[in-house]
Design an enzyme around this catalytic site. Structure first.
Site, PDB file in Angstrom:
ATOM      1  N   ASP A 125      23.061  35.826  44.222  1.00 25.69           N
ATOM      2  CA  ASP A 125      24.432  35.343  44.382  1.00 25.69           C
ATOM      3  C   ASP A 125      25.037  35.898  45.669  1.00 25.69           C
ATOM      4  O   ASP A 125      25.134  37.105  45.865  1.00 25.69           O
ATOM      5  CB  ASP A 125      25.287  35.762  43.181  1.00 25.69           C
ATOM      6  CG  ASP A 125      24.767  35.188  41.867  1.00 25.69           C
ATOM      7  OD1 ASP A 125      23.898  34.308  41.907  1.00 25.69           O
ATOM      8  OD2 ASP A 125      25.224  35.642  40.801  1.00 25.69           O
TER       9      ASP A 125
ATOM     10  N   ASP B  10      18.625  39.243  47.440  1.00 21.60           N
ATOM     11  CA  ASP B  10      19.652  39.118  46.417  1.00 21.60           C
ATOM     12  C   ASP B  10      19.861  37.627  46.159  1.00 21.60           C
ATOM     13  O   ASP B  10      19.475  36.782  46.983  1.00 21.60           O
ATOM     14  CB  ASP B  10      20.926  39.790  46.922  1.00 21.60           C
ATOM     15  CG  ASP B  10      22.057  39.767  45.922  1.00 21.60           C
ATOM     16  OD1 ASP B  10      21.787  39.636  44.711  1.00 21.60           O
ATOM     17  OD2 ASP B  10      23.222  39.897  46.355  1.00 21.60           O
TER      18      ASP B  10
END
Length: 233
Positions: A12, A10
């Site tokens: 953020d 991922d």
């Protein structure tokens, strides 16, 4: 053909700081401490690193593709200085009100990655700071890893009224896939993956059919607006 070693991340809250609901510009994009070095370490151990990300701000008009490309360019530039790189970014631009199969926790982005690389993602590690990416990965057989630098940690820390989160004592809610491993940050995740690869020689290799990943006890004993168009680097 030598099987490719993949790690899915991922963005953020795993690689860079979260900025409220969205990071909307290159100026706002700031790496988390040690994250770039962690990716470089994975690269040096032979892993190809791919980023998966919901980018709802695109569909809402909060930023455009040029801004997103600017963020990725900054990430790659800083990564290069640290000796690492990202192979590709697969993202979903849709909002929760839109009917799409690529917005996590649905697995559409992961399906696209499998097609792009021509592999099964069974056993491939995916690391995120929240449950939705791990849910999406688990649907195609990925190995889930939570890093305590994202949305889940922010909520958990607030609920704990100032008590520091403990990786050892943390009990995950039911929306996390079974078998989710927990790491303090991306550096700790990379350490786990690289050390497992080096010590045991059993990694999340693709295509499917690789050996099952060892347990921590065994390790101790051994001691675009269309999301179908990913951004490549």
């Amino acid at each position: 053909m030598t099987p490719i070693k993949l790690v899915l991340l991922d963005r953020d809250g795993a690689i860079n700081h979260r900025r409220g609901e969205f990071v909307s510009s290159a100026d706002e994009w700031e790496p988390l401490p040690g994250a770039l070095e962690a990716i470089a370490r994975l690269n040096h151990a032979g892993f190809h690193v791919v980023v998966v990300s919901n980018q709802t701000g695109l569909g809402r008009g909060l930023f455009d593709v040029a801004a997103l490309n600017g963020m990725q360019a900054k990430m790659q530039r800083l990564l290069a200085a640290a000796g690492g790189r990202i192979d590709a970014l697969f993202y979903c631009p849709h909002g929760p009100e839109e009917s799409c199969g690529c917005r996590m926790p649905l697995p559409g982005l992961f399906d696209q990655i499998g097609v792009r690389y021509g592999v099964s993602l069974a056993g491939v590690p995916v690391a995120s700071g929240s449950s939705r990416e791990l849910q999406a990965g688990a649907m195609v057989g990925c190995e889930p890893h939570l890093v305590l630098t994202g949305a889940f940690a922010e909520v958990a820390a607030a609920d704990a009224t100032g008590v520091a989160l403990s990786v050892a004592d943390l009990v995950l809610p039911g929306d996390f896939p079974e078998g989710t491993r927990v790491h303090a940050d991306l550096a700790a995740f990379a350490d786990f993956i690289v050390e497992r690869d080096a010590l045991v020689g059993v990694t999340a290799l693709v295509p499917a059919g690789a050996s099952v990943a060892p347990s921590p006890d065994q390790l101790s004993a051994a001691a675009g607006l269309n999301s179908a168009s990913p951004t490549s680097f």
